[in-house]
Enzyme design. Structure first.
Site, short mmCIF file in Angstrom:
data_model
loop_
_atom_site.label_atom_id
_atom_site.label_comp_id
_atom_site.label_asym_id
_atom_site.label_seq_id
_atom_site.Cartn_x
_atom_site.Cartn_y
_atom_site.Cartn_z
N CYS A 565 0.68 -1.30 -0.07
CA CYS A 565 0.00 -0.03 -0.08
C CYS A 565 0.92 1.32 0.07
CB CYS A 565 -1.01 -0.01 1.32
SG CYS A 565 -2.54 0.63 1.00
N ARG A 598 -12.43 6.03 -3.43
CA ARG A 598 -11.49 5.06 -3.05
C ARG A 598 -11.82 3.66 -3.49
NH1 ARG A 598 -8.43 6.72 1.19
NH2 ARG A 598 -7.54 4.74 1.77
N HIS A 663 -3.80 -6.05 1.28
CA HIS A 663 -3.18 -6.52 2.56
C HIS A 663 -4.47 -7.53 2.98
CE1 HIS A 663 -5.70 -2.83 2.48
NE2 HIS A 663 -6.47 -3.31 3.52
#
Length: 713
Positions: A565, A598, A663
């Site tokens: 990230c 997002r 993740h």
């Protein structure tokens, strides 16, 4: 009261009657939602006659603290309007007001729990006398976003209600930073001495709110809570208006003194609690401060504490057959779980069951369980270890890597766990948000009626002794800046690397490089650069920028690097922080620009790194574009996900470098990726070692659950 408010109250009351009597469900938020549709201003209108009005917000402890304040304020015989069931959105507060009705000539008080993101709607409407801000911890990142966003929302809410006093936990720099930004009257509270309680391994931010330098701590209680000062600009914990001192933990809970320091002479009140979690010292201190601000008498507070029972089965102990007992506890984020683990340790618990759900109200990203310090339970010799909930497989993998001595058992419910609980033994159950009510409902049914004549032996973890692999020195795994880049459970990636080496007899050691420490990659074999919040990532960008050549040389020499990230973005030429362009390290040819939305959700990709698809969770606003000569880590199997949501690529694969937005964390659920990194590191060392197959049944099960979620959309 105008006609529209009257109609809103009537509509809400009818909705409540229909929900309870026809649908046979609890009223919940529905009456408030209906009332708000009729009159969007109903919260302000119906709360105007309540005096005082107190709102409680923060990540952990809202329901307990709200209940304590409400009980304390009611101790003088006054009527309190309160959303005690924990329905804390605007509709839940509106429902409590609607169902409270009206009372002419009666003095009534308002005390309401409020979700952090709804403070911006509730405070300007209600204009409470006080807002109690308990703490700010990472929680449901896919819903709340980073903590910076939550801080912005609460600050805006306070600016919309400028006369509201802010009663805030000054030990939390994230709360103190909000107080620093607003003009509202401030009443800081905290624990004004070291307690000697074991501090958490992970904190959510220990950086200065003014200059972003790392904070110095005189002592830490847990998370980022403690007494701090910035060595660069001098910003520090504010002087306390309400201070807990002489904190002592006994067999039956904490006792301590609370000093009210608002006057020239401090007033001291001794209190005793029946709870042994240090978080309850904060909750009780906050409740006392709000009680005093609301006009309470200090001498009445202890009687309230003695009588208080936590809401909805929280902290309740159930008596079952054969002297067995079950303690039910709610925890919904790393800090909450760590507090419960401290409580289990204090009681020397030997039987535990953890329930993990990933429903909308819980947050779909379960990476955070790797930031829970389950390893603290090792010294207890845990005998029964169970994992339940919709993501029980992920929880079981986490518990497997904690190596607590017992083998994690997948369970459907509490009864499954009770099969292993011996007569006279206590089962500690910890469940997150939506997993908790079914646990409590089951325990309520079982109490006094459950019988078991047979107790099964709990399975013990058996780890075969591996054949030792001969290396001239251990593999050196370097974790860069875990004190700053710890947002997405990257400790799980380190655990996966180190444990899968140990289980094969491959000598390995983990070195953590903290902020401000010298970076030495001359003998590094695997490097991890994780993800963090914007403020923390910016601090790391400056830190690494001064030592760029060391990392660039390591990568250029074929070094194995996993970047997650924000760490992935840092490897490129630049990335965006809000509207600001931040220079990256320029080690890889990639650029990250701002996106309009997002990209959030479970992702699966096909990759040459391993035979099975790689699964993970993405949550990023940046759109990463790979330059000429760079290739993605894999091709997304889910449309609209990955680097930028358009070209189908996810991450980057550059020689020994794996950069990715995934993740979860990525390695425990994708052991093939872990083994690829280990093999690359060994090959770079010239060690021709064939990796011994491991029992990956739990990892595979967790992978398959995530794969199913990702591909179902």
């Amino acid at each position: 009261m105008n006609l529209r408010v009257t109609l809103a109250r009537l509509a809400g009351s009818l909705a409540h009657w229909g929900t309870v009597n026809l649908a046979h469900r609890g009223g919940g938020n529905i009456p408030g939602a209906v009332a708000l549709r009729v009159d969007p201003g109903v919260v302000g209108e119906l709360s105007a006659d309540l005096e005082p009005r107190i709102v409680v917000t923060g990540t952990n402890g809202k329901t307990t603290t709200t209940g304590l304040i409400a009980d304390a304020l009611a101790s003088g015989g006054r009527t309190v309007v309160c959303n005690r069931a924990g329905n804390n959105m605007e509709s839940g507060i509106a429902a409590a007001l609607v169902l409270a009705g009206s009372a002419r000539g009666e003095q009534r008080i308002g005390c309401f729990e409020c979700d952090e993101l709804y403070t911006v709607r509730v405070l300007p409407a209600m204009r409470p006398q006080a807002l109690v801000l308990l703490n700010l911890f990472r929680d449901q990142l896919d819903r709340y976003g980073e903590i910076d966003h939550t801080q912005d929302v609460i600050a805006k809410a306070l600016q919309g209600s400028p006369d509201t006093a802010l009663i805030f936990d000054a030990d939390d720099p994230l709360c103190a930073a909000i107080a620093d930004r607003v003009e509202n009257p401030g009443l800081p509270f905290g624990i004004d001495e070291p307690t000697g309680i074991e501090a958490d391994r992970i904190s959510d931010s220990r950086f200065c709110a003014r200059c972003n330098a790392p904070l110095d701590y005189e002592y830490v209680h847990y998370g980022q809570l403690g007494k701090y000062r910035c060595p660069e600009c001098g910003w520090k914990r504010p002087e306390l208006a309400f201070a807990a001192v002489n904190v002592r933990l006994g067999e039956d809970g904490f006792e301590f003194d609370i000093e009210d320091r608002r006057g020239e002479t401090a007033m001291r009140q001794h209190v005793r609690t029946r709870w042994n979690g240090l978080h309850m010292v904060y909750n009780v201190t906050a409740a006392f401060a709000a009680f005093m601000v609301g006009g309470g008498e200090a001498r009445a507070f202890q009687e309230v504490l003695d009588a208080y029972e936590p809401a909805s089965g929280r902290g309740k102990v159930y008596e079952l057959d054969g002297g067995r007992t079950v303690a039910s506890n709610l925890a919904k984020n790393p800090t909450g779980f760590d507090r419960m683990i401290s409580q289990i340790k204090a009681e020397k618990g030997s039987a535990v069951a953890f329930f993990l759900n990933d429903n909308d109200a819980d947050g779909h990203d379960v990476s955070w369980i790797w930031d829970v310090d389950f390893e603290r339970l090792r010294e207890l010799g845990v005998r029964v270890l169970c994992a339940g909930g919709t993501r029980r497989e992920d929880m079981a993998v986490r518990l497997k890597y904690a190596e607590l001595g017992a083998e994690p058992v997948l369970i459907r419910n509490v009864v499954d766990a009770l099969r292993y609980v011996a007569p006279g033994e206590k089962l500690h159950v910890v469940a997150n948000y939506t997993a908790f009510p079914p646990v409590v409902a089951e325990l309520e049914r079982l109490a006094g009626t459950w019988h078991s004549s047979v107790t099964e032996d709990a399975p013990r973890a058996v780890v075969p002794a591996p054949a030792a692999v001969d290396l001239d020195r251990p593999l050196r795994i370097v974790h860069l800046y875990p004190d700053a880049l710890n947002l997405y459970g990257d400790g799980g990636n380190i655990a996966s690397l180190s444990k899968r080496c140990a289980w094969r007899g491959i000598p390995a050691r983990v070195d953590e490089v903290m902020m401000g420490e010298r970076l030495d990659l001359s003998d590094a074999d695997i490097v991890l650069l994780g993800g963090g919040a914007d403020r923390d990532q910016l601090a790391v960008a400056h830190e690494l920028g001064a030592q760029r050549e060391k990392l660039a040389s390591y990568v250029g020499n074929g070094g194995v690097l996993l970047a997650i990230c924000g760490g992935y973005q840092l490897l490129g030429h630049s990335y965006m922080m809000g509207e600001k362009r931040v220079e990256g390290l320029g080690i890889l040819s990639l650029e990250t620009v701002a996106g309009d939305t997002r990209l959030i959700g479970n992702v699966a990709i096909d990759s040459p790194v391993c035979a099975t698809p790689i699964v993970g969770f993405e949550n990023h606003a940046g759109r990463t574009l790979l330059g000429a000569g760079e290739r993605p880590l894999g091709r997304s199997l889910v449309e609209g996900t990955g680097n930028n949501g358009e070209d189908g690529g996810e991450g980057v694969l550059h020689d020994g470098v794996v950069g990715t937005y995934l993740h979860g964390p990525i390695l425990p659920k994708n052991p093939g990726v872990t083994d690829w990194l280990i093999s690359r590191a060994l090959a770079r060392r010239g060690a021709a070692v064939e990796l011994t197959p491991l029992d990956d049944a739990l990892e595979t099960a967790a992978h398959d659950v995530a794969m199913g979620i990702a591909t179902r959309g």
